[in-house]
Scaffold this motif. Structure first.
Motif, PDB file in Angstrom:
ATOM      1  N   ALA A 129       0.825  -1.208   0.000  1.00 57.14           N
ATOM      2  CA  ALA A 129       0.000   0.000   0.000  1.00 57.14           C
ATOM      3  C   ALA A 129       0.865   1.266   0.000  1.00 57.14           C
ATOM      4  N   ASN A 130       0.203   2.399  -0.070  1.00 61.87           N
ATOM      5  CA  ASN A 130       0.856   3.688  -0.286  1.00 61.87           C
ATOM      6  C   ASN A 130       1.962   3.991   0.731  1.00 61.87           C
ATOM      7  N   THR A 131       3.069   4.533   0.230  1.00 64.37           N
ATOM      8  CA  THR A 131       4.200   5.087   0.975  1.00 64.37           C
ATOM      9  C   THR A 131       4.946   4.072   1.827  1.00 64.37           C
ATOM     10  N   SER A 149       2.218   3.177   4.718  1.00 64.69           N
ATOM     11  CA  SER A 149       3.163   3.899   5.569  1.00 64.69           C
ATOM     12  C   SER A 149       3.976   2.999   6.486  1.00 64.69           C
ATOM     13  N   SER A 150       4.038   1.723   6.187  1.00 65.74           N
ATOM     14  CA  SER A 150       4.895   0.819   6.954  1.00 65.74           C
ATOM     15  C   SER A 150       6.341   0.947   6.485  1.00 65.74           C
ATOM     16  N   ALA A 151       7.266   0.596   7.381  1.00 69.90           N
ATOM     17  CA  ALA A 151       8.690   0.596   7.057  1.00 69.90           C
ATOM     18  C   ALA A 151       9.253  -0.785   7.380  1.00 69.90           C
ATOM     19  N   ILE A 152       9.946  -1.391   6.407  1.00 67.63           N
ATOM     20  CA  ILE A 152      10.429  -2.757   6.554  1.00 67.63           C
ATOM     21  C   ILE A 152      11.949  -2.743   6.600  1.00 67.63           C
ATOM     22  N   HIS A 153      12.506  -3.273   7.682  1.00 69.62           N
ATOM     23  CA  HIS A 153      13.942  -3.303   7.910  1.00 69.62           C
ATOM     24  C   HIS A 153      14.622  -4.228   6.899  1.00 69.62           C
ATOM     25  N   GLN A 154      15.878  -3.930   6.579  1.00 71.37           N
ATOM     26  CA  GLN A 154      16.618  -4.762   5.627  1.00 71.37           C
ATOM     27  C   GLN A 154      16.724  -6.206   6.120  1.00 71.37           C
ATOM     28  N   PHE A 155      16.711  -7.124   5.178  1.00 73.44           N
ATOM     29  CA  PHE A 155      16.837  -8.565   5.381  1.00 73.44           C
ATOM     30  C   PHE A 155      15.615  -9.211   6.038  1.00 73.44           C
ATOM     31  N   SER A 165      -0.391  -4.555   9.403  1.00 75.55           N
ATOM     32  CA  SER A 165      -1.194  -3.359   9.651  1.00 75.55           C
ATOM     33  C   SER A 165      -0.480  -2.099   9.157  1.00 75.55           C
ATOM     34  N   GLY A 166      -1.260  -1.120   8.747  1.00 73.11           N
ATOM     35  CA  GLY A 166      -0.699   0.144   8.286  1.00 73.11           C
ATOM     36  C   GLY A 166       0.105   0.830   9.371  1.00 73.11           C
TER      37      GLY A 166
END
Length: 259
Positions: A129-131, A149-155, A165-166
């Motif tokens: 989803a967006n951003t 608007s989620s942020a996913i850490h490397q690896f 969830s957003g």
């Protein structure tokens, strides 16, 4: 079907029935499959491999060099499968020496302003989803959904049919078939609604829920929980997939249920 106001390098390979809108730039060493639509103001850099029937909306940047200080200009790719939609202002970087490729599968939807960094593997039917910001070397399995608007850490690895969830900060692996929410990110149940929509039976969903009761609701550490699962629960494709995912996790999995 190709605007005279676009710029296409003569070495780019374009299939049949392709549309390229004005002010788009397509560089050398690019391949685009039949029936793909590319909106205006899109930039497609060397190393892009775009499948058939894709839609790429204005402002997207595909196959730009990685934002990785170790990158030394090595030849690498950014692959997008068939029938995938890339919405406005998405950025997808090509790979580094690690995998040499960033891959997005078939029939994915990548919404506006998403960033997908180098060496990510996004499998089929994934919705981002967006951003959402996806750091390097992330793997997202089939049918996963990542909220806006989620942020996913490397690896990090995100399992098949999972739902995040957003606004989540994803620092640990998310096992298959789960819902993930809260801060810190933790187990919020099985993605039963999504599984039913995709044809999973009630019996199979109940079996998946039983596996996660051992893992996240019985106050067992992961090693002990996996032992109990293999002793007490019948072997199924889904059970074994969950067990193998957790055993192979390098970053560790998200927390259990938090009240």
């Amino acid at each position: 079907m190709i605007s005279k106001l676009s710029h296409i390098h003569p070495d780019a390979k374009l299939g049949e029935q392709i549309t390229v809108e004005p002010f788009t730039t397509i560089h050398e060493n690019v391949e685009i499959g039949d029936g793909t639509w590319i909106g205006s103001n899109v930039t497609i850099y060397p190393g892009a491999r775009i499948g058939k029937g894709c839609k790429i909306f204005p402002g997207a940047v595909i196959s730009a060099i990685p934002q990785d200080l170790k990158f030394q200009g090595e030849v690498s790719l950014a692959e997008i499968g068939d029938n995938t939609t890339i919405r406005e202002c998405v950025t997808i970087n090509r790979g580094t020496l690690d995998k040499k490729t960033t891959k997005i599968g078939n029939s994915c939807l990548v919404m506006a302003y998403v960033h997908i960094a180098h060496d990510c593997i996004i499998n089929n039917n994934v919705i981002i989803a967006n951003t959402v910001q996806v750091a390097g070397h992330v793997t997202i399995d089939d049918w996963a959904f990542v909220g806006g608007s989620s942020a996913i850490h490397q690896f990090v690895k995100i399992g098949t049919h999972s739902m995040i969830s957003g606004g989540s900060l994803v620092r640990k692996d998310v096992p298959p078939y789960t819902k993930a929410a809260r801060e810190p990110l933790s187990y919020a149940g099985v993605n039963s609604l999504g599984l039913r929509r995709r044809g999973f039976t009630s019996e199979t969903i109940n079996q998946i829920q039983e596996v996660y009761r051992y893992l996240f609701l019985n106050s067992l550490n992961n090693s002990r929980a996996l032992e109990e699962i293999e002793i007490n629960l019948p072997a199924t494709k889904e059970r074994d997939e969950i067990v193998n995912f957790i055993r192979s996790s390098e970053r560790g999995v998200m927390k259990g249920y938090i009240q």
